[in-house]
Design an enzyme around this catalytic site. Structure first.
Site, short mmCIF file in Angstrom:
data_model
loop_
_atom_site.label_atom_id
_atom_site.label_comp_id
_atom_site.label_asym_id
_atom_site.label_seq_id
_atom_site.Cartn_x
_atom_site.Cartn_y
_atom_site.Cartn_z
N ALA A 9 -19.96 -1.81 36.52
CA ALA A 9 -19.45 -3.03 36.26
C ALA A 9 -18.59 -2.87 34.87
CB ALA A 9 -20.29 -4.27 36.11
N ARG A 316 -27.77 -33.05 42.04
CA ARG A 316 -27.57 -32.01 40.97
C ARG A 316 -28.96 -31.42 40.85
NH1 ARG A 316 -25.58 -35.05 35.69
NH2 ARG A 316 -26.03 -32.88 34.85
N LYS A 334 -30.24 -36.30 39.59
CA LYS A 334 -30.39 -35.14 38.83
C LYS A 334 -31.48 -35.11 38.13
CE LYS A 334 -30.04 -34.83 34.44
NZ LYS A 334 -30.82 -34.90 33.35
N HIS A 346 -26.87 -47.17 46.89
CA HIS A 346 -25.65 -47.41 46.54
C HIS A 346 -25.32 -47.35 45.00
CE1 HIS A 346 -25.76 -49.80 50.15
NE2 HIS A 346 -26.98 -50.20 49.64
#
EC number: 2.7.7.23
Length: 450
Positions: A9, A316, A334, A346
């Site tokens: 790499a 999330r 989250k 909603h």
């Protein structure tokens, strides 16, 4: 002694035209480097060595997250693949198993292919090279064979016309006894057109010592290397096509496969339904029978059986949805858990929270979880009802079977069974609206007459 995984790499990746090291560019929600490490994990490596160079600090930091057990060594001068492998000598000192050389910019090598290489070693080959039959061999190194024996590998720029006519090409992936490989790379010469030390030259050197080299052939698609943004985009398309086909074969309903985007680790159960324009980021599991509706974005979350998400929802990292939960349109979740049957349907933000079984969160509800420095948690008990446009100022707890009135700002805990009302009392002023509008219109007329 097992297998040591060597991942090269160190390349600059100048054709990517980017400050980000090439191996850190994302493919299917993970850096290119992660894909090689993921494939190599199929061999349960006893040691992992990543050779870094360009952007070494960033690559080493990413490696520490992707494979904390890995050892990073630096190739300060990019003098070829053989030179890169030679840098692993200290990290592999005394290691008695095989070494597998992979590349950080070649993301599609499959675990099955690597297991086939390992089987070839077990069958008696001293050195195993991964080859492929190229539709357009042009720039690839050629594998020169005699029957099932590999004689040598010739780089295209150094090949004769007869060698260029071959279509069996070198992927660069190689497996051999670690100490044998290190001895061979230590003796390499850079007497070639590029003045580099080629790892490929170890085959001829090994044969000169009487070592037996063999080729394992894989589909060309597995050997796709990434050198440009165009190739990266093509690789993303190739990955998504495979992931979509696999999902359909596994019994997942994709309403519009071409607009569903998966990450490398997405897990979706049979009979789940995925609507159009859904994006899965890293770390998502969707259980059987769940439904993800159109234009939703999910990452780092778990959606249980029978749950319904979207349309236009965002889950999330840390979002955990239990069975038969509902997360509706324009809702963001989250680091929060929804217990069985809970609903947030909603226009809400639920962060750093726990919502109890069968509770309902009304439209426009916000958990105010951040004070500018720290995050705080909100807890909502079972079978509670949160009225529309409620602000829950954390840390705060709403008890079981409790309620909040519409528009309430909750700053204190609500006991079980209680209702909280925290808003300005409404006052009606008779006739005020007509008087006020008449005054405004008069001002507007006077201003227009000036």
């Amino acid at each position: 002694m097992g297998v040591a995984l060597i991942v090269l790499a160190a390349g600059q990746g100048s054709r990517m035209n980017s400050e980000l090291p090439k191996v850190l560019h994302p493919l299917a929600g993970a850096p290119l480097l992660a894909h090689g490490l993921r494939a190599g994990a199929a061999l349960d490596p006893a040691r992992i060595v990543v050779v870094t160079g360009h952007g070494a600090a960033a690559v080493e930091a990413a490696t520490a997250q992707l494979a904390p057990e890995a050892i990073c060594v630096r190739q300060t001068e990019q003098l070829g693949t053989g030179h890169a492998v030679a840098q692993t000598a200290q990290a592999l000192a005394g290691f008695g198993g095989d070494a597998l050389v992979l590349y950080g910019d070649t993301p599609f090598i499959s675990p099955e292919t690597l297991l086939a290489m390992q089987a070839a070693r077990a069958a008696g080959a001293d050195m195993v090279v991964l080859g492929f039959e190229a539709a357009d061999p042009g720039r690839y190194g050629r594998l020169v064979t005699d029957g099932d024996a590999l004689l040598r590998i010739v780089e295209a720029k150094d090949a004769t016309p007869d060698e260029l006519a071959l279509d069996l090409c070198n992927s660069g992936v190689m497996m051999a006894d670690a100490q044998v490989l290190l001895r061979l790379v230590a003796g390499l010469s850079n007497d070639n057109a590029s003045r580099e030390y080629y790892l490929t030259d170890t085959i001829a050197a090994g044969r000169a010592e009487g070592l037996r080299a063999r080729v394992v052939v894989c589909p060309e698609a597995e050997t796709l290397g990434i050198n440009t943004r165009t190739e990266l985009a093509a690789a993303e398309q190739a990955f998504q096509a495979r992931a979509r086909a696999r999902a359909l074969e596994d019994g997942v309903t994709l309403a519009d496969p071409a607009t569903t985007h998966f990450a490398v680790d997405t897990v979706i159960g049979r009979d789940a339904t995925i609507g159009p324009q859904v994006v899965f980021g890293p770390g998502v599991t969707v259980e059987s029978g769940a439904e993800i509706r159109a234009f939703s974005h999910l990452e780092g979350c778990h959606v249980s059986r029978g749950a319904r998400v979207g349309p236009f929802a965002r889950l999330r990292p840390g979002a955990e949805l239990a069975e038969n939960t509902h997360v509706g349109n324009f809702v963001e979740i989250k680091n929060a858990t929804l217990a069985q049957g809970a609903k947030v349907n909603h226009l809400s933000y639920i962060g750093d929270a726990a919502i109890g079984e069968a509770s309902n969160v009304g439209a426009g509800t916000i958990t105010c979880n951040y004070d500018g420095v720290f995050k705080h948690r909100t807890e909502i008990g079972a079978r509670s009802f949160i009225g529309s446009n409620t602000c829950l100022v954390a840390p705060v707890r709403v008890g079981d079977e409790a309620m909040t009135a519409t528009g309430t700002v909750v700053t204190q805990d609500i006991p079980d069974g209680a209702m909280a009302v925290g808003r300005t009392r409404q006052e009606n002023k008779p006739g005020f609206a007509r008087k006020f509008m008449t005054m405004l219109r008069a001002r507007k007329s006077a201003k227009g007459a000036q």
